[in-house]
Design an enzyme around this catalytic site. Structure first.
Site, PDB file in Angstrom:
ATOM      1  N   HIS A 425       5.213 -16.698  -0.112  1.00  0.00           N
ATOM      2  CA  HIS A 425       4.555 -15.398  -0.210  1.00  0.00           C
ATOM      3  C   HIS A 425       4.423 -14.705   1.149  1.00  0.00           C
ATOM      4  O   HIS A 425       4.071 -13.523   1.217  1.00  0.00           O
ATOM      5  CB  HIS A 425       3.168 -15.572  -0.836  1.00  0.00           C
ATOM      6  CG  HIS A 425       2.685 -14.353  -1.567  1.00  0.00           C
ATOM      7  ND1 HIS A 425       3.410 -13.191  -1.677  1.00  0.00           N
ATOM      8  CD2 HIS A 425       1.516 -14.121  -2.227  1.00  0.00           C
ATOM      9  CE1 HIS A 425       2.735 -12.307  -2.366  1.00  0.00           C
ATOM     10  NE2 HIS A 425       1.570 -12.832  -2.719  1.00  0.00           N
ATOM     11  N   ASP A 429       7.207 -10.875  -1.861  1.00  0.00           N
ATOM     12  CA  ASP A 429       6.087 -10.369  -2.650  1.00  0.00           C
ATOM     13  C   ASP A 429       6.242 -10.773  -4.114  1.00  0.00           C
ATOM     14  O   ASP A 429       7.360 -11.020  -4.599  1.00  0.00           O
ATOM     15  CB  ASP A 429       6.007  -8.842  -2.546  1.00  0.00           C
ATOM     16  CG  ASP A 429       5.687  -8.373  -1.139  1.00  0.00           C
ATOM     17  OD1 ASP A 429       4.965  -9.104  -0.429  1.00  0.00           O
ATOM     18  OD2 ASP A 429       6.171  -7.287  -0.752  1.00  0.00           O
TER      19      ASP A 429
END
Length: 452
Positions: A425, A429
């Site tokens: 992450h 995204d």
């Protein structure tokens, strides 16, 4: 001119390797590419071939010793050449799996022989059992776990070599085997072999576990309630690699349910053609093909990180996780985007087969850009896989099975599975990950029949 044999780098993050055993001894004539010694790293257990033909003239690293990549391991001499003795220093602490470790005095000399002589000047460390020459490392490991004397098994392989099929036949037939004995003289209890149900789909190439699951426990002496055993080299390195990944990447997982009914119809229609070509057409092949196509539309998921930079790859170098009896490795299909379904299927099976035989080449565990792992082979609905550093994403494949689903307000039976994307992450995204997974799902559910 003598040829130096060095510790190979079997993976991008590998910095060292352990010599598990020497296949050839001092004074042996060896051919180029003939297996010379066996090593263990966090990436792979492998038999390393000789880089040249000649005589094994000097061994610089003992069984059980761990040395850095590119360290001198041995010397191959040509006819008439002599190699000077070299003091290799004290023996390192044995870190192997225990099956091939030996005891020796400290500060031994390198084993040396003149290539022109017929017998070694100094004998090499002997193999613990003569039957090492008649079986593969995997067969010996199975024999050790089940306490079977390989020397008592008639081998069906070349030159009487005991094959995996031979030893499994003995184990499954309940042949008598010598029980293990603890140093205290107490005979250890060995549970009977397990025979797990054959719940297995054609979704991958993961081996059935040997009994006992996870490997045998060490022997317990009379009155003992606990026993300890050292990590194998591979297990220690896997542990380090997994902890490093958890500490490095911000792991997030996204799960999609995918319908494999269309792919199953294609597979049923074409599997006979593939079998005639010597290839088994599996669900994993279709998944890999869909992933490869989707990665070409999502370059960030095919990238890696290096410091504060993102390294994008033009090629899809697809890693396929392969379960072994002694660990897990991830061989790589390089430039997978250039392969059709048949060639991709052949490559997956070939890498898995050679991984278990410890025959992978150095470049075949390097350079992966994305990994697929298949926990569903034995029935897992899905897993939450750890990213294979320095990659940015990994796909986990759950079991593929028939399930009731709602279609047009009715109940229907469809072949379905959960696919899990683990992603970093920090650089990917959630919406990007889900767009990628939606594309993989679409590619599978609407797989092009012309591509089969």
């Amino acid at each position: 001119m003598p040829v130096n044999v060095v510790m190979p780098q079997m993976g991008e993050s590998v910095t060292e390797g352990t010599v598990v055993r020497w296949i050839r001894k001092i004074g042996d004539q060896v051919d180029r590419d003939e297996p010379l010694f066996e090593i263990s790293t966090d990436k792979v257990d492998a038999e390393i071939p000789s880089p040249a033909a000649g005589t094994l003239a000097a061994i610089h690293v003992h069984e059980g010793e761990t040395v850095p990549v590119d360290a001198l391991v041995a010397v191959i001499a040509q006819a008439g050449e002599e190699v000077e003795a070299v003091d290799v220093g004290p023996r390192a602490s044995a870190q192997g799996d225990g099956a091939s470790e030996q005891t020796a005095a400290a500060a031994p000399q390198a084993h040396v022989v003149a290539a022109s002589t017929a017998a070694p000047a100094t004998s090499a460390p002997p193999a613990p059992h003569a039957e090492r020459q008649r079986s593969s490392p995997l067969v010996r490991r199975i024999a050790s776990e089940h306490h079977v004397d390989i020397g008592s098994i008639p081998g069906s392989g070349i030159g009487g070599r005991v094959t995996k099929h031979d030893i499994l036949r003995v184990i499954e037939g309940g042949a008598a085997a010598s029980p293990p004995r603890h140093d205290s003289g107490v005979v250890a209890h060995t549970p009977p072999p397990l025979r797990p149900s054959a719940r297995r789909h054609d979704s991958g190439v993961v081996a059935q576990p040997q009994s006992p699951i996870g490997g045998p426990a060490p022997a317990f002496a009379d009155g003992e309630r606990v026993a300890t055993a050292p990590f194998s080299v591979m297990r220690k390195k896997i542990a380090e690699h997994m902890v490093h990944s958890q500490r490095t990447a911000a792991h997030v997982h996204s799960v999609f349910e995918v319908d494999f009914s269309h792919v199953d119809r294609l597979r049923q229609a074409k599997k006979a053609d593939y079998e005639r070509a010597g290839v088994k057409l599996t669900f994993l092949s279709f998944i890999a093909k869909a992933v490869i196509e989707a990665l070409q539309h999502a370059p960030i998921l095919n990238a890696s990180h290096k410091g504060d930079a993102i390294v994008y790859s033009k090629d899809v170098n697809l890693g396929i996780a392969v379960a072994l009896d002694w660990g897990l490795i991830v061989p790589v299909i390089h430039r997978a985007q250039e392969r059709d379904l048949l060639d991709l299927s052949r490559g997956i099976i070939d890498l898995a087969t050679r991984a278990r035989a410890k025959q992978l080449k150095n470049e075949e565990v390097h350079g992966g850009t994305f990994t697929i792992t298949n926990p569903g082979t034995l029935g897992a609905q899905f897993g939450m896989p750890i990213i294979n550093q320095p990659q940015l994403a990994i796909l986990g494949v759950g079991t593929i099975e028939k399930r009731p689903v709602v279609i047009d307000d009715g109940i229907a039976i469809r072949l379905r599975a959960y696919l899990t994307l683990g992603f970093d992450h920090r650089l990917i995204d959630g919406i990007v990950a889900d767009q990628f997974m939606a594309l993989v799902k679409d590619r599978i559910e609407h797989f092009d029949p012309a591509a089969v």
